[in-house]
Design an enzyme around this catalytic site. Structure first.
Site, PDB file in Angstrom:
ATOM      1  N   HIS A   1      -7.236  -7.499  -0.626  1.00  0.00           N
ATOM      2  CA  HIS A   1      -7.996  -6.283  -0.327  1.00  0.00           C
ATOM      3  C   HIS A   1      -9.182  -6.139  -1.273  1.00  0.00           C
ATOM      4  CE1 HIS A   1      -8.672  -2.002   0.305  1.00  0.00           C
ATOM      5  NE2 HIS A   1      -7.643  -1.856   1.093  1.00  0.00           N
TER       6      HIS A   1
ATOM      7  N   GLU B   1     -11.950  -7.557   3.289  1.00  0.00           N
ATOM      8  CA  GLU B   1     -10.596  -7.991   2.958  1.00  0.00           C
ATOM      9  C   GLU B   1     -10.180  -9.136   3.886  1.00  0.00           C
ATOM     10  OE1 GLU B   1     -10.177  -3.188   2.977  1.00  0.00           O
ATOM     11  OE2 GLU B   1      -8.342  -4.325   3.408  1.00  0.00           O
TER      12      GLU B   1
HETATM   13  O1  TA6 Z   1      -7.991  -1.612   3.998  1.00  0.00           O
HETATM   14  C1  TA6 Z   1      -8.500  -0.410   4.428  1.00  0.00           C
HETATM   15  C2  TA6 Z   1      -7.438   0.654   4.235  1.00  0.00           C
HETATM   16  O2  TA6 Z   1      -6.306   0.369   4.991  1.00  0.00           O
HETATM   17  C3  TA6 Z   1      -8.015   2.043   4.518  1.00  0.00           C
HETATM   18  O3  TA6 Z   1      -7.441   2.606   5.664  1.00  0.00           O
HETATM   19  C4  TA6 Z   1      -7.727   2.836   3.257  1.00  0.00           C
HETATM   20  O4  TA6 Z   1      -6.547   3.526   3.349  1.00  0.00           O
HETATM   21  C5  TA6 Z   1      -7.688   1.734   2.223  1.00  0.00           C
HETATM   22  O5  TA6 Z   1      -7.023   0.688   2.848  1.00  0.00           O
HETATM   23  C6  TA6 Z   1      -7.120   2.087   0.887  1.00  0.00           C
HETATM   24  O6  TA6 Z   1      -5.757   2.261   0.938  1.00  0.00           O
HETATM   25  P1  TA6 Z   1      -4.991   2.804  -0.386  1.00  0.00           P
HETATM   26  O7  TA6 Z   1      -3.546   2.815  -0.022  1.00  0.00           O
HETATM   27  O8  TA6 Z   1      -5.301   1.820  -1.481  1.00  0.00           O
HETATM   28  O9  TA6 Z   1      -5.562   4.165  -0.673  1.00  0.00           O
END
Ligand code: TA6
Length: 300
Positions: A167, A271
């Site tokens: 990510h 990601e």
């Molecule tokens: O990867 C994108 C995502 O799934 C968004 O929907 C947002 O929630 C982000 O990840 C961050 O997630 P987190 O759990 O780290 O706040």
């Protein structure tokens, strides 16, 4: 390859160096330097939080408001999302790998000055609901940053189905000035529109509002053109069929307690993984490897 203790540094004279430190929140940290670059890896979540070539700004964004605490995700760098992506009924978002302390298995400065580190996710109660598996993470620091998440299904008879995603949070000069290429023609699930499925029609994606998209069935490279920092970031991958693009923009930024209200202006997540309909089903004894190589070049 070798293992190390806090404060210890690799033998003097080696081109590449690894130093064991107590990082923020007193979480164990590996500080890595090579002839070209520096990097930082927390054992917590096996999270790379810093990579910087000597003559360039940092590649990775790390929130000033991030937590550094047991059981809490770090906001920024490269969270390791596994064995599920997103929400899962009654369980935390984005799996448990990112909130666990990984074991340092080996580290090795190579003769050319690059440094490789291998970490393993230790057994944990959260894994009880899955077939037995091993999760290893190999990080190689050189002129570029290469990451390999290696999952092996240790079961004799059960298939192991999971999602994974590296990510990555990238530092950019001004998110409204960047453009992303390599996504045209792909179908994506738009989380901002309740996961409606759309097709990307633009040669280059620009960011001017909240973006949260899962691009499916893509093994292609994505490039981030950043005129403000004068560089192009390349996100190359193997063993990955999904690319996720995320910027929380204004409202979501204010909602996130470990993220600054204006920080959305200088970050973009691109990601690489296998999520949603691209999840991985691993036969007993089989291994899957997700490889991501992050590199940059200065714009002329
Ligand atoms: O990867 C994108 C995502 O799934 C968004 O929907 C947002 O929630 C982000 O990840 C961050 O997630 P987190 O759990 O780290 O706040």
């Amino acid at each position: 390859m070798t293992t190390g203790k806090p404060g210890q540094t690799t033998k003097p004279g080696a081109l590449g160096r690894v130093t064991f430190l107590d990082g923020r929140g007193e979480l164990p940290l590996l500080e890595i330097s090579t002839p070209w670059s520096t990097a930082e890896i927390y054992l917590h979540g096996a999270q790379v939080t810093h990579f910087k070539k000597h003559d360039e700004p940092p590649l990775l964004f790390l929130s000033q408001c991030s937590r550094f605490a047991d059981g809490q995700p770090i906001r920024g760098g490269i969270p390791v999302v596994f064995p599920w992506f997103g929400q899962r009924e009654g369980l935390g978002q984005h799996g448990f790998a990112r909130v666990k302390a990984w074991d340092l298995k080996e580290f090795a400065p190579a003769p050319d000055g690059s440094v490789s580190v291998r970490l393993r996710l230790p057994a944990c109660p959260e894994a009880a609901g899955f077939p037995p598996f091993t999760a290893d993470y190999l990080v190689t620091v050189s002129q570029s940053l290469t990451l390999q998440l290696i999952i092996t299904n240790q079961s004799k008879d059960a298939e192991f189905t999971f999602e994974n995603c590296l990510h990555s949070y990238f530092e950019v000069g001004d998110v409204t000035a960047i453009s992303l290429s390599g996504l045209k023609g792909l179908n994506y699930l738009d989380k901002v529109a309740h996961f409606v499925e759309e097709t990307e029609t633009r040669d280059a994606l620009r960011i001017a509002s909240e973006v949260d998209r899962i691009y499916l069935n893509t093994t292609g490279t994505v490039e981030i053109l950043d005129p403000r920092l004068g560089r192009r970031i390349r996100v190359e991958k193997q063993g990955s069929a999904s690319t996720v693009v995320w910027n929380p923009w204004i409202a979501k930024s204010r909602h996130l307690t470990d993220f600054g209200d204006e920080e959305y202006e200088r970050m973009i997540c691109v990601e690489s993984g296998n999520v949603a309909s691209n999840s991985v089903s691993l036969a007993p004894g089989a291994t899957s490897t997700l490889t991501v190589k992050l590199s940059t070049e200065t714009l002329k």
